[in-house]
Structures are given as structure tokens and as C-alpha cells.
Design a protein around this motif. Sequence first.
Motif, PDB file in Angstrom:
ATOM      1  N   SER A  36       0.811  -1.251   0.035  1.00  0.00           N
ATOM      2  CA  SER A  36      -0.099   0.141  -0.115  1.00  0.00           C
ATOM      3  C   SER A  36       0.865   1.194  -0.055  1.00  0.00           C
ATOM      4  O   SER A  36       2.007   1.276   0.577  1.00  0.00           O
ATOM      5  CB  SER A  36      -0.998   0.226   1.363  1.00  0.00           C
ATOM      6  N   THR A  37       0.282   2.170  -0.626  1.00  0.00           N
ATOM      7  CA  THR A  37       0.855   3.821  -0.390  1.00  0.00           C
ATOM      8  C   THR A  37       0.460   4.136   0.679  1.00  0.00           C
ATOM      9  O   THR A  37      -0.269   3.722   1.329  1.00  0.00           O
ATOM     10  CB  THR A  37       0.400   4.724  -1.644  1.00  0.00           C
ATOM     11  N   LYS A  39      -1.420   6.855   1.336  1.00  0.00           N
ATOM     12  CA  LYS A  39      -2.579   7.013   1.260  1.00  0.00           C
ATOM     13  C   LYS A  39      -3.636   5.948   1.212  1.00  0.00           C
ATOM     14  O   LYS A  39      -4.935   6.280   1.250  1.00  0.00           O
ATOM     15  CB  LYS A  39      -2.935   7.884  -0.172  1.00  0.00           C
ATOM     16  N   GLN A  40      -3.217   4.763   1.043  1.00  0.00           N
ATOM     17  CA  GLN A  40      -4.048   3.612   1.150  1.00  0.00           C
ATOM     18  C   GLN A  40      -3.954   3.140   2.401  1.00  0.00           C
ATOM     19  O   GLN A  40      -4.984   2.004   2.560  1.00  0.00           O
ATOM     20  CB  GLN A  40      -3.616   2.526  -0.148  1.00  0.00           C
ATOM     21  N   GLU A  73      -4.626  -1.596 -10.816  1.00  0.00           N
ATOM     22  CA  GLU A  73      -5.914  -1.392 -10.198  1.00  0.00           C
ATOM     23  C   GLU A  73      -6.219  -2.418  -9.314  1.00  0.00           C
ATOM     24  O   GLU A  73      -6.212  -3.515  -9.659  1.00  0.00           O
ATOM     25  CB  GLU A  73      -6.725  -1.234 -11.498  1.00  0.00           C
ATOM     26  N   ARG A  79     -12.369  -0.637  -3.413  1.00  0.00           N
ATOM     27  CA  ARG A  79     -10.751  -0.006  -3.702  1.00  0.00           C
ATOM     28  C   ARG A  79     -10.683   0.578  -4.885  1.00  0.00           C
ATOM     29  O   ARG A  79     -11.106   0.128  -5.871  1.00  0.00           O
ATOM     30  CB  ARG A  79      -9.731  -0.943  -3.364  1.00  0.00           C
ATOM     31  N   LEU A  80     -10.205   1.854  -4.769  1.00  0.00           N
ATOM     32  CA  LEU A  80      -9.904   2.853  -5.832  1.00  0.00           C
ATOM     33  C   LEU A  80      -8.547   3.116  -6.216  1.00  0.00           C
ATOM     34  O   LEU A  80      -7.769   3.322  -5.230  1.00  0.00           O
ATOM     35  CB  LEU A  80     -10.716   4.034  -5.812  1.00  0.00           C
ATOM     36  N   GLY A  81      -8.071   3.201  -7.294  1.00  0.00           N
ATOM     37  CA  GLY A  81      -6.710   3.510  -7.518  1.00  0.00           C
ATOM     38  C   GLY A  81      -5.922   2.490  -7.940  1.00  0.00           C
ATOM     39  O   GLY A  81      -6.216   1.275  -7.952  1.00  0.00           O
ATOM     40  N   LYS A  82      -4.434   2.821  -8.215  1.00  0.00           N
ATOM     41  CA  LYS A  82      -3.632   1.703  -8.589  1.00  0.00           C
ATOM     42  C   LYS A  82      -2.610   1.487  -7.252  1.00  0.00           C
ATOM     43  O   LYS A  82      -2.151   2.194  -6.400  1.00  0.00           O
ATOM     44  CB  LYS A  82      -2.708   2.153  -9.460  1.00  0.00           C
ATOM     45  N   SER A 116       0.999  11.285   3.470  1.00  0.00           N
ATOM     46  CA  SER A 116      -0.115  11.090   2.985  1.00  0.00           C
ATOM     47  C   SER A 116      -0.771  12.544   2.729  1.00  0.00           C
ATOM     48  O   SER A 116      -1.648  12.746   1.800  1.00  0.00           O
ATOM     49  CB  SER A 116      -0.989  10.501   3.982  1.00  0.00           C
TER      50      SER A 116
END
Length: 119
Positions: A36-37, A39-40, A73, A79-82, A116
Motif C-alpha cells: 500500500s501507499t 494514502k491507501q 488497479e 478500492r480505488l486507484g492503483k 499522506s
Amino acid sequence: MSSIYKVLTEEEWEHAISLGYVVTKLDNDDGFIHLSTSKQLALTLHLYFKNSKKVILLEIDQDSIKDEIVFEEAKSGSRLGKFPHLYGKLSIQNVKKDWTLKRNSFDLPKKVLEESEEQ
């Protein structure tokens, strides 16, 4: 380059230390290491670790595994984003820092929260 993270249960982290690399059932089932980043992280903790009293947060040295990471994705509808997916082994030598997070809404380390807010 922003940091990437792996969340593990205490048992998974202990197992990783004994093996020298991270292995989880979910990662084995899906064929890649879920990362995860910053933000995730909050939603990852909420969705997958809400019943854990403690987890281990690993900051991964992205440069050391950059050739094996693919941002893809999410296959889950919620969940949204890559998301960063590692197609290879995640050695404990690739871990820059680790934190033990206790259940208090999983207070994230200040460094992660600051990252973040970047961008």
C-alpha cells in the motif's frame, strides 16, 4: 519517490523473520505481495485488520525492489486507484523500518501521516 508499506499480523512478521522473507496466505493465493501507499493504508487497515489488536507496519525500500513492482488497479470493488503489487519475494532486508501499531484506530506514525498529505 513515495514510500510503500506492508501490513502484517504479529504472527506473519515473526514467521517472516524466521524465514527471511514475508509470506501471507492472501499473497500466496493472489500470486503477488500486496503493498500500500501511505494514502491507501487507513482503508487497508480498516478492511483487512479491523479485528487485530496489533499489527506490524513495514516501510519497504522501494528502490531495492522497483523492477518487480507493478502498480495495478484493485480487483476489489471497494478500492480505488492503483496499488503496488510485488511480483517476487519480499525479503526482510527490503524493510527500511517497522512499527508496531496498537488498536487505537491504528494510530499511524507521524512520518506516514505527513507523507499522506503531500501532493
